[in-house]
Design an enzyme around this catalytic site. Sequence first.
Site, PDB file in Angstrom:
ATOM      1  N   HIS A 116       9.502  -5.504  -4.651  1.00  5.98           N
ATOM      2  CA  HIS A 116       7.995  -5.046  -4.942  1.00  5.98           C
ATOM      3  C   HIS A 116       7.297  -5.635  -3.598  1.00  5.98           C
ATOM      4  O   HIS A 116       6.223  -4.943  -3.349  1.00  5.98           O
ATOM      5  CB  HIS A 116       7.787  -5.833  -5.753  1.00  5.98           C
ATOM      6  CG  HIS A 116       8.329  -5.379  -7.262  1.00  5.98           C
ATOM      7  ND1 HIS A 116       8.371  -3.968  -7.535  1.00  5.98           N
ATOM      8  CD2 HIS A 116       8.850  -5.819  -8.356  1.00  5.98           C
ATOM      9  CE1 HIS A 116       8.970  -3.768  -8.618  1.00  5.98           C
ATOM     10  NE2 HIS A 116       9.278  -5.025  -9.337  1.00  5.98           N
TER      11      HIS A 116
ATOM     12  N   ASP B 168       8.843   4.786  -6.466  1.00  6.95           N
ATOM     13  CA  ASP B 168       9.950   4.232  -7.316  1.00  6.95           C
ATOM     14  C   ASP B 168      11.183   3.709  -6.525  1.00  6.95           C
ATOM     15  O   ASP B 168      11.444   4.163  -5.449  1.00  6.95           O
ATOM     16  CB  ASP B 168      10.449   5.216  -8.247  1.00  6.95           C
ATOM     17  CG  ASP B 168      11.414   4.825  -9.296  1.00  6.95           C
ATOM     18  OD1 ASP B 168      11.398   3.743  -9.623  1.00  6.95           O
ATOM     19  OD2 ASP B 168      12.126   5.669 -10.089  1.00  6.95           O
ATOM     20  N   GLY B 169      11.657   2.579  -6.962  1.00  6.92           N
ATOM     21  CA  GLY B 169      13.054   2.221  -6.472  1.00  6.92           C
ATOM     22  C   GLY B 169      13.020   0.861  -5.605  1.00  6.92           C
ATOM     23  O   GLY B 169      13.884   0.530  -4.913  1.00  6.92           O
TER      24      GLY B 169
ATOM     25  N   ARG C 227       7.984  11.801  -5.484  1.00  9.52           N
ATOM     26  CA  ARG C 227       8.673  10.539  -6.022  1.00  9.52           C
ATOM     27  C   ARG C 227      10.018  10.300  -5.281  1.00  9.52           C
ATOM     28  O   ARG C 227      10.706  10.877  -4.835  1.00  9.52           O
ATOM     29  CB  ARG C 227       9.240  11.085  -7.437  1.00  9.52           C
ATOM     30  CG  ARG C 227       9.965   9.954  -8.111  1.00  9.52           C
ATOM     31  CD  ARG C 227      10.029   9.847  -9.663  1.00  9.52           C
ATOM     32  NE  ARG C 227      10.540   8.697 -10.268  1.00  9.52           N
ATOM     33  CZ  ARG C 227      10.332   8.360 -11.452  1.00  9.52           C
ATOM     34  NH1 ARG C 227       9.870   9.288 -12.348  1.00  9.52           N
ATOM     35  NH2 ARG C 227      10.716   7.143 -11.897  1.00  9.52           N
TER      36      ARG C 227
ATOM     37  N   LEU D 192     -11.001   8.890   2.874  1.00  3.55           N
ATOM     38  CA  LEU D 192      -9.922   9.060   1.970  1.00  3.55           C
ATOM     39  C   LEU D 192     -10.461   8.461   0.871  1.00  3.55           C
ATOM     40  O   LEU D 192     -10.987   7.304   0.427  1.00  3.55           O
ATOM     41  CB  LEU D 192      -8.634   8.311   2.470  1.00  3.55           C
ATOM     42  CG  LEU D 192      -7.555   8.219   1.439  1.00  3.55           C
ATOM     43  CD1 LEU D 192      -6.739   9.617   1.349  1.00  3.55           C
ATOM     44  CD2 LEU D 192      -6.394   7.083   1.757  1.00  3.55           C
TER      45      LEU D 192
HETATM   46  C1  FPP Z   1       9.052   1.016  -9.165  1.00  2.22           C
HETATM   47  O1  FPP Z   1      10.115   0.231  -8.716  1.00  2.22           O
HETATM   48  C2  FPP Z   1       7.889   0.368  -8.685  1.00  2.22           C
HETATM   49  C3  FPP Z   1       6.933  -0.101  -9.574  1.00  2.22           C
HETATM   50  C4  FPP Z   1       6.974  -0.280 -10.952  1.00  2.22           C
HETATM   51  C5  FPP Z   1       5.697  -0.849  -8.871  1.00  2.22           C
HETATM   52  C6  FPP Z   1       4.942  -0.196  -7.891  1.00  2.22           C
HETATM   53  C7  FPP Z   1       4.626  -1.287  -7.117  1.00  2.22           C
HETATM   54  C8  FPP Z   1       4.505  -1.505  -5.799  1.00  2.22           C
HETATM   55  C9  FPP Z   1       4.976  -0.597  -4.950  1.00  2.22           C
HETATM   56  C10 FPP Z   1       3.966  -2.754  -5.414  1.00  2.22           C
HETATM   57  C11 FPP Z   1       2.388  -3.086  -5.644  1.00  2.22           C
HETATM   58  C12 FPP Z   1       1.457  -2.220  -5.383  1.00  2.22           C
HETATM   59  C13 FPP Z   1       0.271  -2.149  -4.963  1.00  2.22           C
HETATM   60  C14 FPP Z   1      -0.630  -1.163  -4.999  1.00  2.22           C
HETATM   61  C15 FPP Z   1      -0.130  -3.574  -4.440  1.00  2.22           C
HETATM   62  P1  FPP Z   1      11.116   0.070  -9.833  1.00  2.22           P
HETATM   63  O2  FPP Z   1      10.873  -1.597  -9.999  1.00  2.22           O
HETATM   64  O3  FPP Z   1      10.933   0.427 -10.903  1.00  2.22           O
HETATM   65  O4  FPP Z   1      12.278   0.055  -8.948  1.00  2.22           O
HETATM   66  P2  FPP Z   1      13.922   0.261  -9.680  1.00  2.22           P
HETATM   67  O5  FPP Z   1      13.495   1.616 -10.328  1.00  2.22           O
HETATM   68  O6  FPP Z   1      14.945   0.551  -8.553  1.00  2.22           O
HETATM   69  O7  FPP Z   1      14.342  -0.751 -10.765  1.00  2.22           O
END
Ligand code: FPP
Length: 246
Positions: free
Chosen positions: A37, A20-21, A188, A131
């Site tokens: 992302h 997250d984040g 998290r 893994l």
């Molecule tokens: C949370 O950040 C993250 C996600 C919703 C998606 C996780 C995706 C990735 C790490 C990239 C792609 C992954 C792979 C496996 C290729 P957020 O957007 O909720 O952040 P915020 O809470 O700061 O808005």
Amino acid sequence: MPRSDASNAGLPRHVAIIMDGNGRWARQRGLPRSAGHVAGVESVRAVVRTAVDIGLANLTLYAFSTENWKRPLIEVNHLMTLFRGYFRKDVRQLRDMNVRMRIIGNRSRAAEDILSMIEEGEKLTEGNTGLNLAFAFDYGAQEEIVAAARNFACAVKEGTVDPESITVESFSKQLQTGGMPDPDFVIRTSGERRLSNFLLFQSAYSEFLFLDTMWPDFRRAEFLAALEHFVARDRRFGTVAPEAVA
Ligand code: FPP
């Protein structure tokens, strides 16, 4: 904590991470959320490589929740583009690193090309013995639990399962993580302290670590530091430590 260190004694058997984040990381830098992302994918690569290097057995990464479809279409599309890129490019590296990859989650809503890439990746790596890497993709624990309950209800109705025979173990096997041990360590990032519908049944006895670090900043050093926290914890599973018994 390199692979040679005390034969990985004390390492969790299964680490599950709520990544997250990304959005906040980007905002803090005056960048669009999409840049967060993109940087987040690099963290995925770093964490997977570290898991391989230290000999971790199981890693689950929460990549996309059932609720994430409600994000603006432009963001959902960008995330899907990143998943495409990852599943297209990285799967061969996963194979070469002896990683077995799989997806947990709902397979009926994603685009067909993504599903075929996922299936190809699973097939390409199914014989690997290192893994076990699970991406929770279009995943929601409540849906998963309800689906398992529905399966049992149907089996009971058909007369193939005796309700009295249903146990925690047999129920667990119906979940999508069936075959993996329950996560003993859930991390998290980004300062939020909630589970957001992630592995609700499986995390009954997990240790939790909530970090303020944003996911794009969570790389090898941060992962190793998090594992040190786990190693230091005293896990009692509802019992008391022997020395505390009078
Ligand atoms: C949370 O950040 C993250 C996600 C919703 C998606 C996780 C995706 C990735 C790490 C990239 C792609 C992954 C792979 C496996 C290729 P957020 O957007 O909720 O952040 P915020 O809470 O700061 O808005």
